[in-house]
Design an enzyme around this catalytic site. Structure first.
Site, PDB file in Angstrom:
ATOM      1  N   SER A 165      31.821   3.470  21.630  1.00  0.00           N
ATOM      2  CA  SER A 165      30.439   3.461  21.136  1.00  0.00           C
ATOM      3  C   SER A 165      30.312   4.122  19.767  1.00  0.00           C
ATOM      4  CB  SER A 165      29.519   4.145  22.148  1.00  0.00           C
ATOM      5  OG  SER A 165      29.945   5.470  22.408  1.00  0.00           O
ATOM      6  N   ALA A 188      24.627   6.587  21.527  1.00  0.00           N
ATOM      7  CA  ALA A 188      25.107   5.209  21.418  1.00  0.00           C
ATOM      8  C   ALA A 188      25.792   4.790  22.707  1.00  0.00           C
ATOM      9  CB  ALA A 188      26.069   5.070  20.247  1.00  0.00           C
ATOM     10  N   LYS A 202      27.178  22.339  19.588  1.00  0.00           N
ATOM     11  CA  LYS A 202      27.338  21.068  20.307  1.00  0.00           C
ATOM     12  C   LYS A 202      28.001  21.295  21.664  1.00  0.00           C
ATOM     13  CE  LYS A 202      27.177  16.600  20.816  1.00  0.00           C
ATOM     14  NZ  LYS A 202      28.002  15.672  20.048  1.00  0.00           N
ATOM     15  N   ASN A 258      25.946  17.471  30.175  1.00  0.00           N
ATOM     16  CA  ASN A 258      26.892  16.477  30.686  1.00  0.00           C
ATOM     17  C   ASN A 258      27.276  16.659  32.150  1.00  0.00           C
ATOM     18  OD1 ASN A 258      27.637  14.346  28.733  1.00  0.00           O
ATOM     19  ND2 ASN A 258      28.142  16.061  27.423  1.00  0.00           N
ATOM     20  N   SER A 282      27.075  10.899  28.234  1.00  0.00           N
ATOM     21  CA  SER A 282      28.371  10.227  28.114  1.00  0.00           C
ATOM     22  C   SER A 282      29.240  10.485  29.339  1.00  0.00           C
ATOM     23  CB  SER A 282      29.088  10.692  26.848  1.00  0.00           C
ATOM     24  OG  SER A 282      29.288  12.095  26.873  1.00  0.00           O
TER      25      SER A 282
END
Length: 301
Positions: free
Chosen positions: A10, A127, A181, A189, A248
């Site tokens: 992605s 994405a 991050k 996640n 993700s």
């Protein structure tokens, strides 16, 4: 300026498409079939109701020799070993490499590269790859970049030439950039992957929110963070901004792929071990994700 994008998931497709507006881009794919599809039909980017096709050159990864002015490595952390093995076999090492992996475990890996300018980045875009040549741009953001080792000037030149609507933002300190991050990934996640919910559920559901808060506090103790409220606000902002998105890690579990849990919570657990600190919630979530991976069986990387 020539740019190579290594990896056509992605993020790789998204970057190759947008950067092709300003640079001569070649994307390197895992399979010949994907390279053929991209060369035939281009990369299709879906954004809201919009659709746009970008013509990008594609080659299978075996043909990558890093001859471009900048190579952007978009594969996941657990796939880096093959990339680094290839790099370290070359007599002439690449001049400029930008690594865009989640977590921080990859920093020890890229230290093995003996020469050249090494840059790292943190991607805020959302994405999803739908097929070989189609990517859905679910959330607009920026890409923060910093120097890990070497000369800043090539990175500055790239930032200045990049498309204005796909911005790259220079950060002085790579460690602080990646920690921000890391915390977002470490909270959102694993929880969304285990609970099988969209990101927004972590703040909309009173009980899930309490678990997210406890996990964040455990992580802050391990990483010895200052300005805790600022970091937690960032987590909340990302949850709101990407409320309808699936993380993700959740998408990896659903697609029977290996997750990046080792790069994210694995890194935090390693830090806890170094400091002889307890991390019961991180440990439990790590084991639960590994258990989900095992239950899937025959996971495809």
């Amino acid at each position: 300026m020539k740019v190579g994008v290594v990896g056509a998931g992605s993020i790789g497709l998204l970057f190759a498409a947008y950067l092709s507006r300003k640079f001569d881009v070649t994307v390197y794919t895992r399979t010949k079939a994907q390279a053929k599809e991209i060369n035939t039909h281009g990369i299709l980017v879906k954004k809201g109701a919009g659709r746009k096709e970008y013509l990008v050159n594609a080659l299978p990864f075996g043909e990558w020799q890093a001859r471009e002015d900048l190579s952007i490595i978009t594969v996941k952390q657990y796939q880096l070993a093959g990339i680094l093995a290839k790099i370290n076999q070359w007599s002439a090492l690449p001049k400029n490499l930008l690594f865009l992996q989640n977590g921080m475990a990859h920093l020890q890996q890229i230290e093995t590269i003996l020469n050249g300018n090494l840059f790292v980045g943190s991607v805020e875009h959302g994405a999803t790859r739908e097929n070989f040549n189609t990517v859905s741009h679910n959330g607009m953001g920026v890409t923060n970049v910093a120097v890990f080792r070497g000369d800043l000037q090539p990175l500055r030149q790239f930032i200045a030439a990049a498309p204005k609507d796909f911005p790259f933002v220079y950060q002085e300190q790579y460690n602080q950039m990646l920690v921000k991050k890391l915390i977002v990934n470490a909270v959102i996640n694993p929880l969304t992957a285990i609970l099988e919910v969209n990101n927004g559920a972590l703040i909309d559901n009173f009980y899930y929110y309490q678990v997210a808060e406890k996990l964040f506090k455990e992580i802050t103790l391990i990483l010895a963070l200052k300005n805790e409220s600022e970091y937690f606000q960032q987590v909340l902002d990302i949850c709101r901004k990407t409320a309808d998105n699936r993380s993700s890690m959740l998408k990896d579990i659903e697609a029977n792929r290996v997750t990046e849990i080792n790069a994210i919570l694995g890194y935090i657990l390693a830090e806890a071990k170094k400091q002889k600190k307890e991390a019961p919630l991180c440990q439990s979530l790590y084991l639960l994700i590994k258990g989900k991976e095992t239950n899937k069986g025959g996971i495809v990387a």
